[in-house]
Design a protein around this motif. Structure first.
Motif, short mmCIF file in Angstrom:
data_model
loop_
_atom_site.label_atom_id
_atom_site.label_comp_id
_atom_site.label_asym_id
_atom_site.label_seq_id
_atom_site.Cartn_x
_atom_site.Cartn_y
_atom_site.Cartn_z
N GLU A 1 -1.07 2.77 -3.22
CA GLU A 1 -1.66 1.62 -2.54
C GLU A 1 -1.64 1.82 -1.03
N ASP B 1 -9.63 3.59 1.08
CA ASP B 1 -9.82 3.24 -0.33
C ASP B 1 -10.62 4.31 -1.07
N LYS C 1 -4.96 -2.08 -1.18
CA LYS C 1 -4.20 -3.20 -1.72
C LYS C 1 -5.02 -4.48 -1.55
N ARG D 1 -8.83 1.40 -10.45
CA ARG D 1 -7.44 1.81 -10.59
C ARG D 1 -7.08 2.06 -12.05
#
Length: 242
Positions: A132, A139, A168, A184
């Motif tokens: 994270e 990202d 996150k 994820r």
């Protein structure tokens, strides 16, 4: 009337005799054809087996040489007094084996690769774990490479294993959060599809450099092993320095 019947029966007999000869001839032809096909199949199979052996022989011989070196190394260290063992020198020796094995792969047009750090590429990389991050710009980018990938003649043989950043998503919309969680989950469950992408690369220079390094490493191992068999004190302290 009787003569006509006899004539017709004789004609029928002649037809049957001719059909029998043709049948026997056809049967012999089919048997001969099957024999030719069987012979061709046997020759093709034999040629295929010989071709496979010719391709595998140099690979097997290279692997055998490395096995010989490993066995020599084991015997050397078993014969030594434990108080005289040098872990750093053993580590130096062990580090010479992976490059030699990779040299064998080079000769078969198989090369290791690592993609530049950036956006995760599912065609050449595989996610091992996620990390994270609070930086949204990171990202779905690669945090670090965990294991090299390998490609065979420009096609991915085994994808690179990587760790991927996941933003996150605490303060974003539910829609985006669902998208991040889906990505994820795909990473964690290893559902990222791996495709192959051809690349044209020149192998000659790479293989030549690898051969030179392999010969150099082999000489180092031989010097160490031969020197150790003669006398431990004969091994130079800088045997493994480049």
């Amino acid at each position: 009337g009787i003569d006509l019947i006899i004539t017709k029966m004789k004609n029928i007999q002649d037809h049957l005799t001719r059909l029998e000869r043709e049948f026997q001839s056809k049967l012999k032809y089919n048997q001969h054809k099957e024999k030719i096909i069987d012979n061709l199949h046997s020759e093709l199979q034999e040629h295929k087996n010989d071709l496979i052996k010719k391709v595998l022989r140099p690979v097997l011989m290279d692997v055998i040489l490395i096995i010989d070196d490993i066995k020599k190394l084991i015997n050397v260290y078993r014969s030594k007094d434990s108080s005289r063992l040098d872990p750093s020198k053993l580590l130096d020796l062990m580090e010479t084996f992976p490059p030699d094995l990779e040299e064998i792969l080079y000769r078969q047009m198989v090369e290791p690769f690592r993609c530049d750090k950036g956006t995760f590429d599912p065609s050449r990389q595989k996610v091992a774990r996620t990390s994270e991050t609070d930086d949204e710009s990171k990202d779905k980018t690669v945090a670090q490479s965990i294991r090299d990938g390998y490609e065979w003649e420009g096609k991915v043989l085994r994808p690179e294993l990587v760790e991927v950043y996941i933003f996150k998503a605490d303060a974003i919309s539910d829609e985006k959060k669902a998208d991040y969680n889906t990505f994820r989950g795909d990473c964690a469950s290893d559902h990222a599809r791996v495709h192959t992408r051809e690349r044209v690369r020149t192998h000659k220079g790479v293989r030549e450099r690898a051969r030179k390094l392999a010969r150099k490493r082999s000489r180092k191992r031989a010097a160490y092993l031969n020197g150790t068999f003669a006398s431990d004190n004969q091994v130079s302290a800088n045997t493994f320095t480049e």
